[in-house]
Design a protein around this motif. Structure first.
Motif, PDB file in Angstrom:
ATOM      1  N   VAL A   1     -12.857   2.767  -0.637  1.00 19.33           N
ATOM      2  CA  VAL A   1     -12.110   2.978   0.600  1.00 19.33           C
ATOM      3  C   VAL A   1     -12.428   4.333   1.221  1.00 19.33           C
ATOM      4  O   VAL A   1     -12.492   4.474   2.437  1.00 19.33           O
ATOM      5  CB  VAL A   1     -10.589   2.847   0.335  1.00 19.33           C
ATOM      6  CG1 VAL A   1      -9.779   3.284   1.538  1.00 19.33           C
ATOM      7  CG2 VAL A   1     -10.262   1.404  -0.024  1.00 19.33           C
TER       8      VAL A   1
ATOM      9  N   VAL B   1      -3.735   4.407   4.502  1.00 23.11           N
ATOM     10  CA  VAL B   1      -4.700   3.505   3.851  1.00 23.11           C
ATOM     11  C   VAL B   1      -4.176   2.079   3.643  1.00 23.11           C
ATOM     12  O   VAL B   1      -4.870   1.120   3.993  1.00 23.11           O
ATOM     13  CB  VAL B   1      -5.192   4.107   2.506  1.00 23.11           C
ATOM     14  CG1 VAL B   1      -5.901   3.057   1.669  1.00 23.11           C
ATOM     15  CG2 VAL B   1      -6.121   5.288   2.752  1.00 23.11           C
ATOM     16  N   PRO B   2      -2.986   1.875   3.083  1.00 22.36           N
ATOM     17  CA  PRO B   2      -2.604   0.492   2.741  1.00 22.36           C
ATOM     18  C   PRO B   2      -2.660  -0.495   3.913  1.00 22.36           C
ATOM     19  O   PRO B   2      -3.164  -1.612   3.735  1.00 22.36           O
ATOM     20  CB  PRO B   2      -1.188   0.647   2.170  1.00 22.36           C
ATOM     21  CG  PRO B   2      -1.164   2.048   1.637  1.00 22.36           C
ATOM     22  CD  PRO B   2      -1.985   2.850   2.599  1.00 22.36           C
TER      23      PRO B   2
ATOM     24  N   TYR C   1       0.575  -0.520  -3.668  1.00 21.66           N
ATOM     25  CA  TYR C   1      -0.577  -1.379  -3.942  1.00 21.66           C
ATOM     26  C   TYR C   1      -0.298  -2.701  -4.661  1.00 21.66           C
ATOM     27  O   TYR C   1      -0.997  -3.691  -4.402  1.00 21.66           O
ATOM     28  CB  TYR C   1      -1.643  -0.586  -4.694  1.00 21.66           C
ATOM     29  CG  TYR C   1      -2.245   0.502  -3.827  1.00 21.66           C
ATOM     30  CD1 TYR C   1      -3.086   0.180  -2.769  1.00 21.66           C
ATOM     31  CD2 TYR C   1      -1.939   1.836  -4.048  1.00 21.66           C
ATOM     32  CE1 TYR C   1      -3.623   1.168  -1.955  1.00 21.66           C
ATOM     33  CE2 TYR C   1      -2.475   2.839  -3.237  1.00 21.66           C
ATOM     34  CZ  TYR C   1      -3.306   2.491  -2.198  1.00 21.66           C
ATOM     35  OH  TYR C   1      -3.833   3.467  -1.399  1.00 21.66           O
TER      36      TYR C   1
ATOM     37  N   CYS D   1      -3.735   8.637  -3.358  1.00 19.57           N
ATOM     38  CA  CYS D   1      -2.722   8.262  -4.356  1.00 19.57           C
ATOM     39  C   CYS D   1      -2.102   9.490  -5.024  1.00 19.57           C
ATOM     40  O   CYS D   1      -0.972   9.428  -5.515  1.00 19.57           O
ATOM     41  CB  CYS D   1      -3.329   7.334  -5.405  1.00 19.57           C
ATOM     42  SG  CYS D   1      -3.909   5.785  -4.698  1.00 19.57           S
TER      43      CYS D   1
ATOM     44  N   ILE E   1      -6.216  -1.606   4.318  1.00 25.39           N
ATOM     45  CA  ILE E   1      -6.627  -2.595   3.306  1.00 25.39           C
ATOM     46  C   ILE E   1      -6.087  -3.970   3.699  1.00 25.39           C
ATOM     47  O   ILE E   1      -6.800  -4.985   3.632  1.00 25.39           O
ATOM     48  CB  ILE E   1      -6.122  -2.177   1.901  1.00 25.39           C
ATOM     49  CG1 ILE E   1      -6.866  -0.917   1.436  1.00 25.39           C
ATOM     50  CG2 ILE E   1      -6.301  -3.317   0.894  1.00 25.39           C
ATOM     51  CD1 ILE E   1      -6.472  -0.423   0.052  1.00 25.39           C
TER      52      ILE E   1
ATOM     53  N   VAL F   1      -7.472   2.680  -8.669  1.00 21.82           N
ATOM     54  CA  VAL F   1      -7.420   4.039  -8.128  1.00 21.82           C
ATOM     55  C   VAL F   1      -8.558   4.843  -8.760  1.00 21.82           C
ATOM     56  O   VAL F   1      -8.674   4.915  -9.985  1.00 21.82           O
ATOM     57  CB  VAL F   1      -6.062   4.695  -8.432  1.00 21.82           C
ATOM     58  CG1 VAL F   1      -6.045   6.142  -7.958  1.00 21.82           C
ATOM     59  CG2 VAL F   1      -4.942   3.891  -7.783  1.00 21.82           C
TER      60      VAL F   1
ATOM     61  N   PHE G   1     -11.092  -3.467  -4.741  1.00 24.34           N
ATOM     62  CA  PHE G   1     -11.043  -2.165  -4.070  1.00 24.34           C
ATOM     63  C   PHE G   1     -11.066  -1.016  -5.063  1.00 24.34           C
ATOM     64  O   PHE G   1     -10.372  -1.051  -6.092  1.00 24.34           O
ATOM     65  CB  PHE G   1      -9.752  -2.034  -3.250  1.00 24.34           C
ATOM     66  CG  PHE G   1      -9.780  -2.786  -1.946  1.00 24.34           C
ATOM     67  CD1 PHE G   1     -10.347  -2.213  -0.813  1.00 24.34           C
ATOM     68  CD2 PHE G   1      -9.254  -4.057  -1.857  1.00 24.34           C
ATOM     69  CE1 PHE G   1     -10.378  -2.905   0.385  1.00 24.34           C
ATOM     70  CE2 PHE G   1      -9.285  -4.762  -0.663  1.00 24.34           C
ATOM     71  CZ  PHE G   1      -9.844  -4.182   0.469  1.00 24.34           C
TER      72      PHE G   1
ATOM     73  N   VAL H   1      -3.244  -3.613 -10.327  1.00 27.68           N
ATOM     74  CA  VAL H   1      -3.468  -2.233  -9.879  1.00 27.68           C
ATOM     75  C   VAL H   1      -3.662  -1.381 -11.124  1.00 27.68           C
ATOM     76  O   VAL H   1      -2.873  -1.450 -12.064  1.00 27.68           O
ATOM     77  CB  VAL H   1      -2.262  -1.717  -9.058  1.00 27.68           C
ATOM     78  CG1 VAL H   1      -2.463  -0.249  -8.679  1.00 27.68           C
ATOM     79  CG2 VAL H   1      -2.078  -2.574  -7.811  1.00 27.68           C
TER      80      VAL H   1
ATOM     81  N   ALA I   1      -9.538   2.269  -4.833  1.00 29.22           N
ATOM     82  CA  ALA I   1      -8.595   2.971  -3.947  1.00 29.22           C
ATOM     83  C   ALA I   1      -8.879   4.468  -3.999  1.00 29.22           C
ATOM     84  O   ALA I   1      -9.412   4.993  -4.984  1.00 29.22           O
ATOM     85  CB  ALA I   1      -7.165   2.674  -4.374  1.00 29.22           C
TER      86      ALA I   1
ATOM     87  N   ILE J   1      -7.157  -3.649  -7.517  1.00 31.89           N
ATOM     88  CA  ILE J   1      -7.203  -2.353  -6.822  1.00 31.89           C
ATOM     89  C   ILE J   1      -7.194  -1.278  -7.900  1.00 31.89           C
ATOM     90  O   ILE J   1      -6.223  -1.151  -8.656  1.00 31.89           O
ATOM     91  CB  ILE J   1      -5.994  -2.178  -5.868  1.00 31.89           C
ATOM     92  CG1 ILE J   1      -6.007  -3.278  -4.794  1.00 31.89           C
ATOM     93  CG2 ILE J   1      -6.014  -0.786  -5.234  1.00 31.89           C
ATOM     94  CD1 ILE J   1      -4.821  -3.239  -3.833  1.00 31.89           C
TER      95      ILE J   1
END
Lengths: 374, 356
Positions: A33, A171-172, A204, A196, A175, A217, A189, A243, A191, A215
Motif C-alpha cells: 500500500v 488508508v482503509p 483491518y 498502523c 483499500i 502489516v 495486502f 490480519v 499494509a 492483510i
C-alpha cells in the motif's frame, strides 16, 4: 538506527526468499500500500528476486502522488501571494500543478520554504507576525498527527497568522475502494506499517473478512518487506484471510492512542479526491469545526479552483494497480521525472519514478510488447 | 474527480531532453549540479560563449599556452552557514578549485580570489574566512596571487560569497578524460561518501543526528600526485561534489559511452551518513562530498593504485566499488545488497527530503 543494517542482511534475505519460493504454488497478486515500501522494493531490487508467481502491485500510498492537481494549484495560488510564507516538506516542491511547481513560484519571488516539521512552520509564524504562514498538510495517518498537533498548538498559543492547507487521506477507505473496483486483481495486502503505528490494526479485520483478503502489516526495510510477503503468500496458500502483524517492533494493536485522540479533536472525516483515482467516500480528513479558522482554503478563498489531469497520464490506473508504470504509452518518453505528466513520476516514492530511476534497465521494448496493457 | 477542461498545459515538444522552455526562470535546481545545471550550460552559456576549450566540459579546462599544458578552473561558493563542522567557506573556496584542477592531473599553482561581501557583515567574520582561506591555501601548497572585493547592499547576499579561479601545470603523459574510459576499467573511490553534504545539512537545517558529522573538506592534489606516481595512465578522475557519486559516475558513463556497474555494498557509507539519509529520505549516492575522488583505472594498475591511495592520509579508506562495462552504455547500474539491480540516474536538481 543500528537496526538498518540488520534489516538489510543478505543472508537472512536469502533465507526468506527461499522460503517464499518453496511456499508458492500458483500466481498471487499482492499490493504494497505504501509508497515508502514501493521505493524500498524497487531500490533494493526485491521484486526481481521474488518468484515469478508473486506479483507486487504498487498501491496508492504515496502522499505526494495522491494529492489532487487542484490542491497543488491551490498551493501555487496561495504561495504566490506576497503576504504569504508557504512552508512544505521538500518533495512537494517539484510536483507539477497546472504549468508550474512551487520551485517556480519561488523563482518568481514567492516565499516558499522547505521545513522538516510542521512545528517549524509554526515557529516561522511566531517570528513573522506580519506575514501569513501556511503549511502544506498532506499525507496519510503518519503525517496527520503532527499536523493536528501544530494546529492545536497554534490555537492554544493564540497564533492567528498560521493556517493549514489540508489534503490528508486515510488508508482503509482506499483499500475498500480498490477491493470494490470490478477490475481489482489484488489478492493480499501489505499494509503500511507506519500508518498502523499511529492507527493500530482495528480497522483491518472487517476489511479482511468482507473481501476475504489477508492483510499483513509490513515495515519498510528489505527484510520487513520479505517477511510481509512471506506471511501473505503463506496465508493465501492456506486459503486464509486474517490480519497479521509482521512489524511488531513498531506496531501495537491499539496504535498510538494519544495521536489518535489528537486526530479526532482537530480533524473530522470527509470525502476526499485522490489524484488519478477520484473521490473516495470518507477517505480524508479536514479541519473540524473547532479549528476551521485555521483552514487555508477558506482563509485565502481558493476553494473555487478546479483543475483536471493531463489526459495522457494514466497514473490513476497505476495507483490502483491496473497498470504497470512501463505499460503506459508515455512512460520514459513524454513522461519522465524531468517532465512529469503525473505525480507518480514526480515523487521518488511514486511507482512511475521508481521504475524510471531504478528499473529502466529491465524495461526493454520487448518487455513492453510482452506486457499486457490494461 | 473534480473536472474541467484545461488547455493551459502545453505538452507539445515535451520530449526528453527538453529545452529550457518549461523553466522560464532560474530555480534552485539550476545550481544543483544535475541535469538542470547541465542544460543551463548547454542551452544558454555554451552557445553564447562558443570556443573549443569550453566544449571539453570538464571540471577544469585543459589549455596549451606556449607549449605548456595548463589546467584552468573557476568555482563560486555560496554556502550557508559560513562555518561548519570540519571547515568553512574559506576552506571550500581553496579546496574546491584545487580539486577541480587535480582531477585533470594538475597540481594547483596559483589562485585568484574574489570576495563579494554583504553590507553589514562583521569584519571579524570576514577576517576569519580570509584566515581560513589562507591556511587552506598553504596546506594545499597553492598561492593566492590575485583578488578582488565587491560589497553589495544589505539583504542582497548571504554575508560572504567567494569565487576562486586557479591554474596549474599538467604533467607530461597525463591525459585524464572520460573518453579514455574503456570496458574493464576499475572504479575506485577514495573514501566514505556523503559526509560533507550531511555535515552541512545538520548545521544548516538544525537537524540533530545524535553525533557531530564533520565535513571531509580537503585538498586532493597530493593524493592525485601519489596515484599518478604509480601510473600516469589513469583514465579519468572526478571529485563528486554537487550531485554526489551518482552525478560523477553518470557524467563519466555518458561522456565515455560505456556502462558502469557499482556494487552497493562496496561503496563506503558511514553509519551516521546512512542514518541521516534514512531519516531524510535521501540517497547517499547523491549527497555532496568535498574531499573525495572517484577514479577509473586500467585493470592492470588497479591494485597498485589502490595500495598507493591507502598509504596516503586522504585515501586510507579507498575501495574498489565497480567497473566499466560494455552493457547498458551511458548508464550506471548498482548491484543491490540483496542481489537485485537498480539504475543510478543523474540527479535532476536538488535532492528533496521526503514527506514520510
Amino acid at each position: 538506527m543500528k537496526y538498518i543494517d540488520e534489516f538489510q542482511d543478505p543472508a537472512l534475505a536469502r533465507r526468506l526468499l527461499d522460503e517464499i519460493h518453496a511456499t508458492v504454488t500458483r500466481p498471487w497478486a499482492l499490493m504494497e500500500v505504501c509508497g515508502g515500501q514501493t521505493h524500498s522494493i524497487i531500490r533494493h531490487g526485491i521484486d526481481q528476486l521474488l518468484p515469478e508467481q508473486v506479483e507486487l502491485i504498487h498501491g496508492p500510498g504515496c502522499p505526494v502522488c495522491v494529492t489532487p492537481l487542484e490542491v497543488i494549484d491551490k498551493a501555487l495560488e496561495i504561495a504566490s501571494r506576497p503576504e504569504v510564507i508557504f512552508c512544505s516538506f521538500g518533495d512537494m516542491l517539484r510536483v507539477p500543478g497546472t504549468g508550474r511547481d512551487l520551485f517556480q513560484v519561488r523563482g518568481e519571488g514567492g516565499d516558499v520554504r522547505v521545513v522538516y516539521s510542521p512545528l517549524d512552520a509554526l515557529r516561522i509564524a511566531q517570528q513573522n507576525p506580519d506575514r501569513q504562514v501556511v503549511f502544506f498538510g498532506i499525507g496519510f495517518e503518519t503525517t496527520a498527527p503532527p499536523n493536528a498537533m501544530t494546529v492545536h498548538q497554534a490555537r492554544k498559543l493564540g497564533i492567528r497568522n498560521f493556517s493549514l492547507l489540508v489534503s490528508h487521506v486515510r488508508v482503509p477507505p482506499a483499500i475498500e475502494a480498490i477491493m470494490r473496483s470490478p477490475s481489482c486483481r489484488v489478492q493480499g495486502f501489505l499494509a503500511a506499517g507506519h500508518v498502523c503505528t499511529v492507527m493500530g490494526m482495528d480497522e483491518y479485520p472487517e476489511l479482511a473478512e468482507r473481501h476475504r483478503v489477508p492483510i499483513v502489516v509490513t515495515g519498510f526495510e528489505p527484510l520487513d518487506i520479505l517477511e510481509g510477503v512471506r506471511r501473505t503468500v503463506a496465508q493465501l496458500e492456506r486459503g486464509e484471510h486474517t490480519v497479521d502483524n509482521a512489524y511488531p517492533r513498531a506496531v501495537r494493536a491499539e496504535g498510538n492512542p494519544a495521536a489518535r485522540a489528537m486526530l479526532e479533536d482537530v480533524f473530522e472525516v470527509t470525502d476526499r479526491a485522490w489524484r488519478g483515482i477520484g473521490v473516495i467516500p470518507d477517505s480524508g480528513w479536514r479541519l473540524s469545526a473547532k479549528y476551521r479558522e485555521y483552514d487555508a482554503e477558506s482563509r485565502f478563498a481558493v476553494d473555487g479552483i478546479r483543475t483536471c489531469e493531463p489526459a495522457e497520464c494514466r497514473s490513476g490506473e497505476v495507483l490502483q494497480g491496473l497498470l504497470k508504470p512501463h505499460e503506459c504509452e508515455v512512460f520514459g518518453t513524454r513522461c519522465t521525472p524531468r517532465t512529469p505528466l503525473g505525480a507518480t513520476m514526480v515523487s521518488s516514492e511514486g511507482a512511475c519514478a521508481a521504475y524510471y530511476l531504478y528499473r529502466r534497465l529491465d524495461i526493454t521494448p520487448a518487455a513492453r510488447e510482452a506486457s499486457p496493457v490494461a | 474527480m473534480p473536472d474541467s477542461t484545461s488547455d493551459t498545459l502545453d505538452l507539445t515538444g515535451w520530449t526528453c531532453p527538453a529545452p529550457l522552455r518549461d523553466q522560464p526562470r532560474i530555480v534552485m535546481g539550476h545550481g544543483g549540479g544535475g541535469t538542470l545545471s547541465a542544460e543551463l550550460v548547454q542551452h544558454v552559456f555554451a552557445p553564447a560563449f562558443g570556443g573549443e576549450v569550453l566544449a571539453q566540459m570538464g571540471d577544469a579546462a585543459a589549455l596549451s599556452l606556449g607549449g605548456v599544458r595548463l589546467a584552468f578552473s573557476t568555482d563560486s561558493f555560496v554556502v550557508r552557514p559560513l562555518f561548519f563542522p570540519g571547515g568553512s567557506i574559506g576552506d571550500l573556496a581553496v579546496n574546491g578549485t584545487v580539486n577541480d584542477l587535480a582531477m585533470s592531473g594538475a597540481r594547483a599553482a596559483y589562485l585568484s580570489c574574489g570576495f563579494i561581501l554583504e553590507e553589514g557583515v562583521e569584519m571579524e567574520t570576514v577576517s576569519r574566512v580570509a584566515e581560513a582561506l589562507g591556511a587552506a591555501a598553504r596546506t594545499a601548497g597553492v598561492e593566492v596571487a590575485t583578488g578582488d572585493t565587491k560589497v553589495v547592499e544589505a539583504g542582497h547576499g548571504d554575508g560572504i560569497y567567494l569565487n576562486t579561479a586557479g591554474i596549474g601545470l599538467v604533467p607530461a603523459g597525463v591525459d585524464l578524460r572520460p573518453q579514455r574510459v574503456v570496458p574493464g576499467d576499475v572504479v575506485i573511490v577514495s573514501g566514505a561518501i556523503g559526509v560533507h553534504g550531511v555535515a552541512i545539512m545538520s548545521v544548516r537545517e538544525g537537524l540533530e543526528f545524535g553525533v557531530e558529522i564533520v565535513s571531509d573538506c580537503a585538498a586532493l592534489g597530493g593524493l592525485v600526485e601519489t596515484m599518478l606516481a604509480v601510473t600516469p595512465d589513469l583514465h579519468v578522475l572526478r571529485d563528486p561534489t554537487r550531485g554526489g557519486l551518482a552525478a560523477s559516475l553518470g557524467e563519466i558513463a555518458a561522456a565515455s559511452g560505456t556502462g558502469v556497474v557499482v556494487t552497493e555494498r562496496d561503496v563506503p557509507v558511514p553509519p551516521e551518513v546512512a542514518n541521516a539519509c534514512a531519516v531524510l529520505g535521501l540517497d547517499p549516492f547523491y549527497v555532496a562530498n568535498e574531499g573525495k575522488l572517484v577514479a577509473f583505472v586500467p585493470r592492470e594498475h588497479a591494485d597498485a593504485v589502490l595500495d598507493a591511495m591507502r598509504a596516503h592520509p586522504l585515501g586510507q579508506e579507498a575501495r574498489i566499488i565497480g567497473e566499466a562495462v560494455r552493457e547498458h552504455p551511458g548508464m550506471v547500474v548498482a548491484r543491490t545488497g540483496l542481489g537485485g539491480t537498480r539504475v543510478v540516474d543523474m540527479p535532476l536538481g536538488e535532492q528533496l527530503p521526503r514527506i514520510c
